[in-house]
Design an enzyme around this catalytic site. Structure first.
Site, PDB file in Angstrom:
ATOM      1  N   ILE A 205       8.312   6.967  16.863  1.00 50.29           N
ATOM      2  CA  ILE A 205       7.951   7.701  15.642  1.00 50.29           C
ATOM      3  C   ILE A 205       6.688   8.544  15.839  1.00 50.29           C
ATOM      4  CG2 ILE A 205       7.498   7.508  13.152  1.00 50.29           C
ATOM      5  CD1 ILE A 205      10.247   6.415  13.883  1.00 50.29           C
TER       6      ILE A 205
ATOM      7  N   ARG B 228       1.162  14.415  13.238  1.00 57.12           N
ATOM      8  CA  ARG B 228       1.469  14.206  11.823  1.00 57.12           C
ATOM      9  C   ARG B 228       1.368  15.468  10.961  1.00 57.12           C
ATOM     10  NH1 ARG B 228      -0.999   8.744   9.661  1.00 57.12           N
ATOM     11  NH2 ARG B 228       0.846   8.841   8.360  1.00 57.12           N
TER      12      ARG B 228
ATOM     13  N   ASP C 252       4.867   0.622  11.996  1.00 56.23           N
ATOM     14  CA  ASP C 252       3.650  -0.004  11.459  1.00 56.23           C
ATOM     15  C   ASP C 252       3.507  -1.473  11.878  1.00 56.23           C
ATOM     16  OD1 ASP C 252       2.938   2.356  10.260  1.00 56.23           O
ATOM     17  OD2 ASP C 252       3.608   1.786   8.253  1.00 56.23           O
TER      18      ASP C 252
ATOM     19  N   LYS D 137       0.837  -1.210   0.000  1.00 53.89           N
ATOM     20  CA  LYS D 137       0.000   0.000   0.000  1.00 53.89           C
ATOM     21  C   LYS D 137       0.867   1.253   0.000  1.00 53.89           C
ATOM     22  CE  LYS D 137      -1.257   1.772   3.906  1.00 53.89           C
ATOM     23  NZ  LYS D 137      -1.231   3.094   4.562  1.00 53.89           N
ATOM     24  N   ASN D 138       1.919   1.253   0.824  1.00 51.14           N
ATOM     25  CA  ASN D 138       2.713   2.482   0.958  1.00 51.14           C
ATOM     26  C   ASN D 138       3.692   2.709  -0.196  1.00 51.14           C
ATOM     27  OD1 ASN D 138       1.272   3.124   3.194  1.00 51.14           O
ATOM     28  ND2 ASN D 138       2.857   2.567   4.679  1.00 51.14           N
TER      29      ASN D 138
ATOM     30  N   CYS E  82      -4.930  13.160  13.834  1.00 55.05           N
ATOM     31  CA  CYS E  82      -4.896  11.765  13.397  1.00 55.05           C
ATOM     32  C   CYS E  82      -4.870  10.897  14.638  1.00 55.05           C
ATOM     33  CB  CYS E  82      -3.638  11.563  12.563  1.00 55.05           C
ATOM     34  SG  CYS E  82      -3.303   9.874  12.113  1.00 55.05           S
TER      35      CYS E  82
ATOM     36  N   ARG F 233      -4.321  10.849   4.815  1.00 55.30           N
ATOM     37  CA  ARG F 233      -3.310  11.907   4.913  1.00 55.30           C
ATOM     38  C   ARG F 233      -2.313  11.839   3.775  1.00 55.30           C
ATOM     39  NH1 ARG F 233      -3.659  13.659   9.878  1.00 55.30           N
ATOM     40  NH2 ARG F 233      -1.640  14.654   9.750  1.00 55.30           N
TER      41      ARG F 233
ATOM     42  N   ARG G 230      -8.556  -0.097   4.873  1.00 57.24           N
ATOM     43  CA  ARG G 230      -7.740   0.946   4.249  1.00 57.24           C
ATOM     44  C   ARG G 230      -6.450   0.369   3.698  1.00 57.24           C
ATOM     45  NH1 ARG G 230      -6.445   5.950   7.769  1.00 57.24           N
ATOM     46  NH2 ARG G 230      -5.263   6.212   5.853  1.00 57.24           N
TER      47      ARG G 230
HETATM   48  N1  EPU Z   1       6.770  14.664  10.744  1.00 58.02           N
HETATM   49  C1  EPU Z   1       6.883  16.010  11.002  1.00 58.02           C
HETATM   50  N2  EPU Z   1       6.767  16.895   9.954  1.00 58.02           N
HETATM   51  C2  EPU Z   1       6.545  16.481   8.683  1.00 58.02           C
HETATM   52  C3  EPU Z   1       6.441  15.108   8.411  1.00 58.02           C
HETATM   53  C4  EPU Z   1       6.556  14.206   9.465  1.00 58.02           C
HETATM   54  O1  EPU Z   1       7.084  16.406  12.138  1.00 58.02           O
HETATM   55  O2  EPU Z   1       6.452  17.332   7.799  1.00 58.02           O
HETATM   56  C5  EPU Z   1       6.883  13.691  11.832  1.00 58.02           C
HETATM   57  C6  EPU Z   1       5.591  12.895  12.015  1.00 58.02           C
HETATM   58  O3  EPU Z   1       4.661  13.594  12.818  1.00 58.02           O
HETATM   59  C7  EPU Z   1       6.091  11.618  12.645  1.00 58.02           C
HETATM   60  C8  EPU Z   1       7.463  11.430  11.997  1.00 58.02           C
HETATM   61  O4  EPU Z   1       7.834  12.713  11.485  1.00 58.02           O
HETATM   62  O5  EPU Z   1       6.242  11.802  14.027  1.00 58.02           O
HETATM   63  C9  EPU Z   1       7.509  10.429  10.876  1.00 58.02           C
HETATM   64  O6  EPU Z   1       6.437  10.640   9.995  1.00 58.02           O
HETATM   65  P1  EPU Z   1       6.499  10.331   8.437  1.00 58.02           P
HETATM   66  O7  EPU Z   1       6.372  11.597   7.692  1.00 58.02           O
HETATM   67  O8  EPU Z   1       7.673   9.447   8.144  1.00 58.02           O
HETATM   68  O9  EPU Z   1       5.164   9.475   8.234  1.00 58.02           O
HETATM   69  P2  EPU Z   1       4.288   9.500   6.934  1.00 58.02           P
HETATM   70  O10 EPU Z   1       5.165   9.686   5.762  1.00 58.02           O
HETATM   71  O11 EPU Z   1       3.132  10.398   7.128  1.00 58.02           O
HETATM   72  C10 EPU Z   1       4.488   6.962   6.390  1.00 58.02           C
HETATM   73  C11 EPU Z   1       3.545   5.806   6.222  1.00 58.02           C
HETATM   74  C12 EPU Z   1       2.953   5.448   7.586  1.00 58.02           C
HETATM   75  C13 EPU Z   1       4.108   5.076   8.528  1.00 58.02           C
HETATM   76  C14 EPU Z   1       5.112   6.228   8.600  1.00 58.02           C
HETATM   77  C15 EPU Z   1       6.335   5.910   9.434  1.00 58.02           C
HETATM   78  C16 EPU Z   1       2.741   6.092   3.981  1.00 58.02           C
HETATM   79  C17 EPU Z   1       1.617   6.444   3.075  1.00 58.02           C
HETATM   80  N3  EPU Z   1       2.498   6.186   5.287  1.00 58.02           N
HETATM   81  O12 EPU Z   1       3.715   8.036   6.918  1.00 58.02           O
HETATM   82  O13 EPU Z   1       2.124   4.328   7.391  1.00 58.02           O
HETATM   83  O14 EPU Z   1       3.623   4.788   9.808  1.00 58.02           O
HETATM   84  O15 EPU Z   1       5.546   6.585   7.271  1.00 58.02           O
HETATM   85  O16 EPU Z   1       6.992   4.812   8.912  1.00 58.02           O
HETATM   86  O17 EPU Z   1       3.802   5.737   3.519  1.00 58.02           O
HETATM   87  C18 EPU Z   1       0.332   2.875   7.844  1.00 58.02           C
HETATM   88  O18 EPU Z   1       0.551   2.315   6.756  1.00 58.02           O
HETATM   89  O19 EPU Z   1      -0.446   2.382   8.708  1.00 58.02           O
HETATM   90  C19 EPU Z   1       0.986   4.133   8.141  1.00 58.02           C
HETATM   91  C20 EPU Z   1       0.541   4.966   9.085  1.00 58.02           C
END
Ligand code: EPU
Length: 418
Positions: A328, A121, A306, A22-23, A116, A92, A398
């Protein structure tokens, strides 16, 4: 709202196949916005987040043709470079269209994601990165408006903290920017590398994906391409935990065991036997008590956040105390209360869950709160005595493709109640 009804106590045995990730599917679908040529993607899982992303692409101007796992997308022109609140609030990862839209159309209007279940996030790092590439960012009425009428120009972006979709968004912005873009402290997740593989097939110049420094030489335009995405390591990891928690003997096929190295090492430390009988296949066997083993979530290649909820469910069935540390996301223990209702002993202290095992779990009515929390409830239900009814399984839909059918195929007593 659909529910799952699970009768626990059956060790899972046999073979179960992994779906596409999915990701990976979400960023590669967003990447189709970067060209007016057709992009054909294979092994796209039929899950709700993917359908949401496809809807978003259609709203923007794409023609999307779905044939099973094969999805052909062509964005002849960007009709409306916008991601509305209605879609962003359900997913998101919609913010993944921001980078490609600014890069191709010179502007984007994307709703800010709200709160969230698992943490704040924010997307501030996506935005400061785009600003460094020359975009002007404004916020009004709950929307981010980004503009780069003269196009983006390459820059060095040092991410303050590692962000997966942030890295992906900025790669997609960088590929059409003038000159060189360097992303420092980039996410190293396999899904980032998969996106880069597709983009290179489309004509992008990217080096270092999969490491923490990614170098991109911008190009004028990108072409269409064909790409099969990688296996879903979180789904495969969930099945590994399912095999282990039920004391079963489960073989997971069409996966990439090397992407689950951190989980596999932990499972082996608990006493589970994990082997790789063939390439792209991993087998887990448990016949005897499990030992408790601490875990701390980390960015890849560390232990995936995850998989934290699923591992926590497993630790309720291990002998002794285990400490699960979530580094995280700040609020990713919603499953703990529900597992406690099933008889687990879990104490929350800040970003740690202290699990005392082994406790016999009994079936109960529980509520799914987010995607991976739901998976942990399914795992607990598979070992609980009696019947568990899991409410709000739309969370699990999802990101898991036909999970109830896949688990039933290896012996689980699970059915969907509509
Ligand atoms: N963060 C910030 N600012 C930003 C972006 C992130 O402070 O601009 C913080 C977040 O709040 C969090 C940390 O950095 O504390 C890491 O977040 P990240 O941006 O890596 O998460 P994401 O890209 O929104 C993806 C996956 C998530 C997975 C996370 C961590 C996708 C679509 N989603 O989310 O997947 O948990 O990386 O590995 O790739 C899931 O599949 O259930 C899921 C939540």
């Amino acid at each position: 709202m659909d529910k799952f009804v699970v009768i626990g106590g059956v060790p899972l045995r046999g073979e179960v196949e992994t779906s596409g990730a999915k990701n990976s599917a979400l960023p590669v679908l967003a990447a189709t916005l970067l060209t007016d040529q057709p992009v054909t993607l294979d092994r796209i899982p039929r899950v709700r987040d993917v359908r949401t992303m496809q809807r978003l692409l259609v709203d923007i101007g794409a023609k999307v043709d779905v044939q099973g796992e094969r999805v052909r997308v062509q964005v002849g022109e960007i009709r409306s470079p916008e991601a509305p609140y209605e879609l962003v609030k359900t997913m998101r990862a919609s913010s993944l269209v921001l980078g490609p839209l600014v890069a191709r159309a010179g502007r984007a209007r994307v709703s800010l994601p709200g709160g969230c279940a698992i943490g704040a996030r924010p997307i501030n790092l996506h935005l400061t990165g785009l600003e460094q590439l020359g975009a002007q960012i404004r916020q009004a009425h709950g929307y981010i408006e980004a503009e780069a009428p003269q196009g983006l120009r390459g820059a060095t972006i040092r991410l303050e903290r590692i962000t997966v979709t942030g890295t992906e968004d900025l790669i997609m912005a960088g590929v059409l920017a003038r000159g060189e873009t360097v992303i420092v402290n980039a996410a190293r997740e396999p899904e980032v590398s998969d996106l880069a593989t597709l983009l290179v097939k489309m004509g992008a110049k990217i080096e270092g994906a999969g490491t923490s420094t990614i170098r991109i030489q911008g190009v004028e335009r990108l072409n269409g391409a064909d790409h099969t995405i990688i296996a879903d390591r979180i789904e495969a990891g969930t099945f590994l935990a399912a095999g282990a928690i039920t004391g079963g003997d489960l073989t997971i096929t069409r996966c990439a065991p090397e992407h689950n190295a951190a989980l596999i090492a932990k499972l082996q430390a608990t006493g589970a036997e994990v082997t790789q009988p063939e390439p792209n296949t991993v087998r887990v066997r448990v016949d005897g008590p499990l030992r408790s083993v601490d875990v701390s979530t980390q960015e890849y290649p560390g232990f995936a956040t995850d998989l934290q909820a699923q591992y926590l469910a497993l630790m309720t069935q291990a002998e002794g105390i285990s400490i699960i540390t979530e580094t995280i996301f700040e609020n990713r223990f919603m499953h703990a209360q529900e597992l406690a209702r099933m008889g687990a002993s879990i104490r929350l202290e800040g970003n740690q869950a202290i699990v005392a095992g082994k406790k016999e779990l009994t079936g109960a009515g529980v509520i799914a709160s987010d995607l991976r929390a739901s998976a942990s409830l399914v795992l607990a239900a598979l070992v609980a005595r009696g019947e568990t009814v899991i409410d709000r399984v739309y969370h699990i839909d999802r990101g898991y493709e036909k999970i109830e059918a896949k688990l039933a195929g290896v012996g689980a007593q699970i059915r969907r109640m509509e």
